[in-house]
Design a protein around this motif. Structure first.
Motif, PDB file in Angstrom:
ATOM      1  N   SER A  19       0.836  -1.215   0.000  1.00  0.00           N
ATOM      2  CA  SER A  19       0.000   0.000   0.000  1.00  0.00           C
ATOM      3  C   SER A  19       0.863   1.255   0.000  1.00  0.00           C
ATOM      4  O   SER A  19       0.544   2.235  -0.688  1.00  0.00           O
ATOM      5  CB  SER A  19      -0.938   0.011   1.204  1.00  0.00           C
ATOM      6  N   TRP A  20       1.941   1.242   0.785  1.00  0.00           N
ATOM      7  CA  TRP A  20       2.879   2.379   0.792  1.00  0.00           C
ATOM      8  C   TRP A  20       3.465   2.578  -0.603  1.00  0.00           C
ATOM      9  O   TRP A  20       3.485   3.702  -1.110  1.00  0.00           O
ATOM     10  CB  TRP A  20       3.997   2.158   1.820  1.00  0.00           C
ATOM     11  N   LEU A  21       3.928   1.495  -1.217  1.00  0.00           N
ATOM     12  CA  LEU A  21       4.517   1.604  -2.556  1.00  0.00           C
ATOM     13  C   LEU A  21       3.492   2.117  -3.564  1.00  0.00           C
ATOM     14  O   LEU A  21       3.818   2.952  -4.422  1.00  0.00           O
ATOM     15  CB  LEU A  21       5.087   0.259  -2.992  1.00  0.00           C
ATOM     16  N   GLU A  22       2.243   1.660  -3.461  1.00  0.00           N
ATOM     17  CA  GLU A  22       1.194   2.118  -4.369  1.00  0.00           C
ATOM     18  C   GLU A  22       0.886   3.602  -4.189  1.00  0.00           C
ATOM     19  O   GLU A  22       0.562   4.289  -5.154  1.00  0.00           O
ATOM     20  CB  GLU A  22      -0.096   1.315  -4.156  1.00  0.00           C
ATOM     21  N   SER A  23       0.996   4.097  -2.956  1.00  0.00           N
ATOM     22  CA  SER A  23       0.711   5.512  -2.717  1.00  0.00           C
ATOM     23  C   SER A  23       1.873   6.416  -3.133  1.00  0.00           C
ATOM     24  O   SER A  23       1.663   7.575  -3.484  1.00  0.00           O
ATOM     25  CB  SER A  23       0.356   5.750  -1.251  1.00  0.00           C
ATOM     26  N   ALA A  24       3.096   5.885  -3.098  1.00  0.00           N
ATOM     27  CA  ALA A  24       4.273   6.698  -3.420  1.00  0.00           C
ATOM     28  C   ALA A  24       4.702   6.592  -4.884  1.00  0.00           C
ATOM     29  O   ALA A  24       5.385   7.479  -5.391  1.00  0.00           O
ATOM     30  CB  ALA A  24       5.440   6.292  -2.511  1.00  0.00           C
ATOM     31  N   PHE A  25       4.328   5.507  -5.550  1.00  0.00           N
ATOM     32  CA  PHE A  25       4.761   5.238  -6.924  1.00  0.00           C
ATOM     33  C   PHE A  25       3.584   4.700  -7.737  1.00  0.00           C
ATOM     34  O   PHE A  25       2.521   4.453  -7.197  1.00  0.00           O
ATOM     35  CB  PHE A  25       5.892   4.182  -6.936  1.00  0.00           C
ATOM     36  N   THR A  26       3.835   4.459  -9.011  1.00  0.00           N
ATOM     37  CA  THR A  26       2.866   3.772  -9.849  1.00  0.00           C
ATOM     38  C   THR A  26       3.206   2.293  -9.829  1.00  0.00           C
ATOM     39  O   THR A  26       4.332   1.909 -10.169  1.00  0.00           O
ATOM     40  CB  THR A  26       2.905   4.301 -11.293  1.00  0.00           C
ATOM     41  N   LEU A  27       2.259   1.481  -9.414  1.00  0.00           N
ATOM     42  CA  LEU A  27       2.461   0.032  -9.368  1.00  0.00           C
ATOM     43  C   LEU A  27       2.138  -0.540 -10.741  1.00  0.00           C
ATOM     44  O   LEU A  27       1.047  -0.358 -11.253  1.00  0.00           O
ATOM     45  CB  LEU A  27       1.574  -0.592  -8.300  1.00  0.00           C
ATOM     46  N   VAL A  28       3.111  -1.225 -11.346  1.00  0.00           N
ATOM     47  CA  VAL A  28       2.960  -1.770 -12.691  1.00  0.00           C
ATOM     48  C   VAL A  28       2.565  -3.245 -12.653  1.00  0.00           C
ATOM     49  O   VAL A  28       1.724  -3.701 -13.416  1.00  0.00           O
ATOM     50  CB  VAL A  28       4.267  -1.602 -13.502  1.00  0.00           C
ATOM     51  N   LYS A  29       3.189  -3.985 -11.729  1.00  0.00           N
ATOM     52  CA  LYS A  29       2.992  -5.432 -11.695  1.00  0.00           C
ATOM     53  C   LYS A  29       3.183  -5.923 -10.271  1.00  0.00           C
ATOM     54  O   LYS A  29       3.978  -5.370  -9.511  1.00  0.00           O
ATOM     55  CB  LYS A  29       4.018  -6.077 -12.632  1.00  0.00           C
ATOM     56  N   LYS A  30       2.468  -7.016  -9.921  1.00  0.00           N
ATOM     57  CA  LYS A  30       2.600  -7.604  -8.584  1.00  0.00           C
ATOM     58  C   LYS A  30       2.487  -9.117  -8.709  1.00  0.00           C
ATOM     59  O   LYS A  30       1.624  -9.628  -9.419  1.00  0.00           O
ATOM     60  CB  LYS A  30       1.511  -7.043  -7.676  1.00  0.00           C
ATOM     61  N   SER A  31       3.378  -9.842  -8.009  1.00  0.00           N
ATOM     62  CA  SER A  31       3.299 -11.299  -7.988  1.00  0.00           C
ATOM     63  C   SER A  31       3.769 -11.804  -6.633  1.00  0.00           C
ATOM     64  O   SER A  31       4.410 -11.084  -5.877  1.00  0.00           O
ATOM     65  CB  SER A  31       4.140 -11.912  -9.108  1.00  0.00           C
ATOM     66  N   SER A  32       3.446 -13.066  -6.352  1.00  0.00           N
ATOM     67  CA  SER A  32       3.873 -13.708  -5.113  1.00  0.00           C
ATOM     68  C   SER A  32       4.509 -15.055  -5.453  1.00  0.00           C
ATOM     69  O   SER A  32       3.822 -16.080  -5.485  1.00  0.00           O
ATOM     70  CB  SER A  32       2.689 -13.914  -4.173  1.00  0.00           C
ATOM     71  N   PRO A  33       5.836 -15.070  -5.698  1.00  0.00           N
ATOM     72  CA  PRO A  33       6.506 -16.320  -6.052  1.00  0.00           C
ATOM     73  C   PRO A  33       6.479 -17.381  -4.955  1.00  0.00           C
ATOM     74  O   PRO A  33       6.628 -18.557  -5.236  1.00  0.00           O
ATOM     75  CB  PRO A  33       7.939 -15.905  -6.355  1.00  0.00           C
ATOM     76  N   SER A  34       6.309 -16.951  -3.698  1.00  0.00           N
ATOM     77  CA  SER A  34       6.234 -17.891  -2.580  1.00  0.00           C
ATOM     78  C   SER A  34       5.419 -17.246  -1.463  1.00  0.00           C
ATOM     79  O   SER A  34       5.168 -16.037  -1.503  1.00  0.00           O
ATOM     80  CB  SER A  34       7.637 -18.269  -2.090  1.00  0.00           C
ATOM     81  N   ILE A  42       7.474  -1.089  -9.850  1.00  0.00           N
ATOM     82  CA  ILE A  42       6.949   0.263  -9.700  1.00  0.00           C
ATOM     83  C   ILE A  42       7.643   1.165 -10.721  1.00  0.00           C
ATOM     84  O   ILE A  42       8.685   0.785 -11.283  1.00  0.00           O
ATOM     85  CB  ILE A  42       7.184   0.808  -8.272  1.00  0.00           C
ATOM     86  N   THR A  43       7.080   2.322 -10.952  1.00  0.00           N
ATOM     87  CA  THR A  43       7.778   3.310 -11.778  1.00  0.00           C
ATOM     88  C   THR A  43       8.021   4.562 -10.949  1.00  0.00           C
ATOM     89  O   THR A  43       7.186   4.971 -10.142  1.00  0.00           O
ATOM     90  CB  THR A  43       6.984   3.681 -13.052  1.00  0.00           C
ATOM     91  N   SER A  44       9.204   5.134 -11.166  1.00  0.00           N
ATOM     92  CA  SER A  44       9.599   6.378 -10.526  1.00  0.00           C
ATOM     93  C   SER A  44      10.360   7.187 -11.565  1.00  0.00           C
ATOM     94  O   SER A  44      11.374   6.713 -12.104  1.00  0.00           O
ATOM     95  CB  SER A  44      10.489   6.090  -9.311  1.00  0.00           C
ATOM     96  N   ASN A  45       9.874   8.363 -11.881  1.00  0.00           N
ATOM     97  CA  ASN A  45      10.505   9.214 -12.898  1.00  0.00           C
ATOM     98  C   ASN A  45      10.729   8.455 -14.201  1.00  0.00           C
ATOM     99  O   ASN A  45      11.818   8.490 -14.778  1.00  0.00           O
ATOM    100  CB  ASN A  45      11.823   9.794 -12.382  1.00  0.00           C
ATOM    101  N   ASP A  46       9.717   7.743 -14.643  1.00  0.00           N
ATOM    102  CA  ASP A  46       9.747   6.958 -15.890  1.00  0.00           C
ATOM    103  C   ASP A  46      10.727   5.797 -15.869  1.00  0.00           C
ATOM    104  O   ASP A  46      11.060   5.242 -16.916  1.00  0.00           O
ATOM    105  CB  ASP A  46      10.038   7.861 -17.102  1.00  0.00           C
ATOM    106  N   ASN A  47      11.216   5.417 -14.705  1.00  0.00           N
ATOM    107  CA  ASN A  47      12.098   4.255 -14.574  1.00  0.00           C
ATOM    108  C   ASN A  47      11.347   3.125 -13.888  1.00  0.00           C
ATOM    109  O   ASN A  47      10.739   3.341 -12.841  1.00  0.00           O
ATOM    110  CB  ASN A  47      13.335   4.592 -13.731  1.00  0.00           C
ATOM    111  N   GLU A  48      11.397   1.934 -14.478  1.00  0.00           N
ATOM    112  CA  GLU A  48      10.814   0.765 -13.818  1.00  0.00           C
ATOM    113  C   GLU A  48      11.793   0.228 -12.790  1.00  0.00           C
ATOM    114  O   GLU A  48      12.989   0.108 -13.070  1.00  0.00           O
ATOM    115  CB  GLU A  48      10.462  -0.323 -14.834  1.00  0.00           C
TER     116      GLU A  48
END
Length: 124
Positions: A19-34, A42-48
């Protein structure tokens, strides 16, 4: 600029971290490998930026948040830790001077931020 940023948060649920990351950045993708590991992009200043959230990374109560990029908005781990503490309101620890392969730094020297204090300490 550091090659990456890593902080450790004490007793903080992964959902709250995301939730913190979603509020501070744009969330592009989310997964749970384990069950103990979540990965987000996330993206920050057009950087993934790839972020790995690993529960029980340092004992059972600490969760690692690793930003695998040199394009984060922070100059170092401590700057990230300060923002995380303000947003998450839980104790945050990070390496005192950032990690360097050829460093003379004491590996047990860390930085801690909690509601009582902020500053260096020995974490061993």
């Amino acid at each position: 600029m550091q090659a990456d940023i890593e902080i450790y948060v004490l007793s903080c649920p992964t959902e709250k971290i995301i939730s913190w990351l979603e509020s501070a950045f744009t969330l592009v993708k989310k997964s749970s490998p384990s069950p103990l590991c979540s990965k987000v992009t996330i993206t920050s200043n057009d950087n993934e930026i790839e972020v790995t959230i690993l529960e029980q990374a340092a004992g059972k109560r600490f969760t690692s948040i690793w930003f695998d990029s040199d394009k984060t908005p922070w100059d170092d781990d401590i700057a990230c830790a300060k923002q995380a503490f303000e947003s998450l309101n839980c104790e945050v620890r990070c390496n005192f001077q950032g990690w360097e392969e050829e460093s003379n730094q004491d590996p047990d020297q860390w930085w801690r931020i909690n509601s009582h204090e902020e500053g260096p300490f020995i974490w061993n």
